[in-house]
Design a protein around this motif. Structure first.
Motif, PDB file in Angstrom:
ATOM      1  N   ASP A  67       0.827  -1.211   0.000  1.00  0.00           N
ATOM      2  CA  ASP A  67       0.000   0.000   0.000  1.00  0.00           C
ATOM      3  C   ASP A  67       0.858   1.257   0.000  1.00  0.00           C
ATOM      4  O   ASP A  67       0.563   2.223  -0.706  1.00  0.00           O
ATOM      5  N   LEU A  68       1.921   1.236   0.775  1.00  0.00           N
ATOM      6  CA  LEU A  68       2.824   2.386   0.845  1.00  0.00           C
ATOM      7  C   LEU A  68       3.509   2.626  -0.497  1.00  0.00           C
ATOM      8  O   LEU A  68       3.604   3.762  -0.962  1.00  0.00           O
ATOM      9  N   TYR A  69       3.962   1.555  -1.133  1.00  0.00           N
ATOM     10  CA  TYR A  69       4.625   1.691  -2.434  1.00  0.00           C
ATOM     11  C   TYR A  69       3.654   2.194  -3.501  1.00  0.00           C
ATOM     12  O   TYR A  69       4.033   3.011  -4.345  1.00  0.00           O
ATOM     13  N   GLU A  71       1.080   4.079  -2.960  1.00  0.00           N
ATOM     14  CA  GLU A  71       0.855   5.479  -2.607  1.00  0.00           C
ATOM     15  C   GLU A  71       1.993   6.365  -3.115  1.00  0.00           C
ATOM     16  O   GLU A  71       1.781   7.507  -3.512  1.00  0.00           O
ATOM     17  N   GLN A  72       3.217   5.826  -3.117  1.00  0.00           N
ATOM     18  CA  GLN A  72       4.386   6.583  -3.544  1.00  0.00           C
ATOM     19  C   GLN A  72       4.725   6.366  -5.023  1.00  0.00           C
ATOM     20  O   GLN A  72       5.817   6.711  -5.468  1.00  0.00           O
ATOM     21  N   ASN A  73       3.793   5.753  -5.762  1.00  0.00           N
ATOM     22  CA  ASN A  73       3.969   5.486  -7.192  1.00  0.00           C
ATOM     23  C   ASN A  73       5.216   4.650  -7.490  1.00  0.00           C
ATOM     24  O   ASN A  73       5.921   4.893  -8.464  1.00  0.00           O
TER      25      ASN A  73
END
Length: 150
Positions: A67-69, A71-73
């Motif tokens: 999810d974090l990746y 979000e950070q494209n």
């Protein structure tokens, strides 16, 4: 067959197939198991419940990283986490749908005799034991809160 044996068999198969993603993930799972077995105060083996906790934690970590990746494209890194998550989920029991979780919780609430939000601790204690590995703790907590506030 224990989880450790299943992982060992999977590692052998992944090595033969030259599947690097699967090999990396299975080695990570084996590492978690070995760390748990050699932990101070441990008997040298771990039970099925402890194995499920390890796998659930590993899956949750992969999900959060993915999810974090996203979000950070960083789709390249997100895809790596997605693949590892799919491999880990093969060893976990089938996850319950939200409707199934609600049905289980309604039965538990009646069994425990909960009447309102003040009984959330009682219900959560029983629910986390009964639904361990079958549903995410966050979903369980949200549904318990909803049901007890009715």
């Amino acid at each position: 067959m224990s989880l450790k044996q299943q992982v060992d068999e999977g590692i052998k198969a992944a090595m033969k197939a030259k599947n690097q993603d699967e090999l990396r993930t299975l080695r990570a799972i084996k590492s978690l198991i070995l760390l748990a077995e050699t932990e101070k105060g441990s008997s040298g083996t771990i039970g099925e419940a402890e194995e499920m906790k390890l796998l659930t934690k590993a899956a949750k970590q992969r999900k959060e990283s993915m999810d974090l990746y996203v979000e950070q494209n960083r789709e390249d890194l997100a895809e790596k986490e997605r693949v590892e998550l799919e491999i880990i989920e093969r060893f976990l029991p089938k996850q319950l749908s939200e409707e199934e979780v609600v049905a289980e919780l309604e039965v538990l609430i009646k069994e425990v005799g909960a009447t309102g939000p003040q009984d959330m601790g009682k219900v959560m204690g029983a629910a986390t034991k009964k639904l361990a590995g079958k549903a995410d703790g966050k979903i369980i907590a949200d549904k318990v809160k909803q049901l007890l506030n009715k």
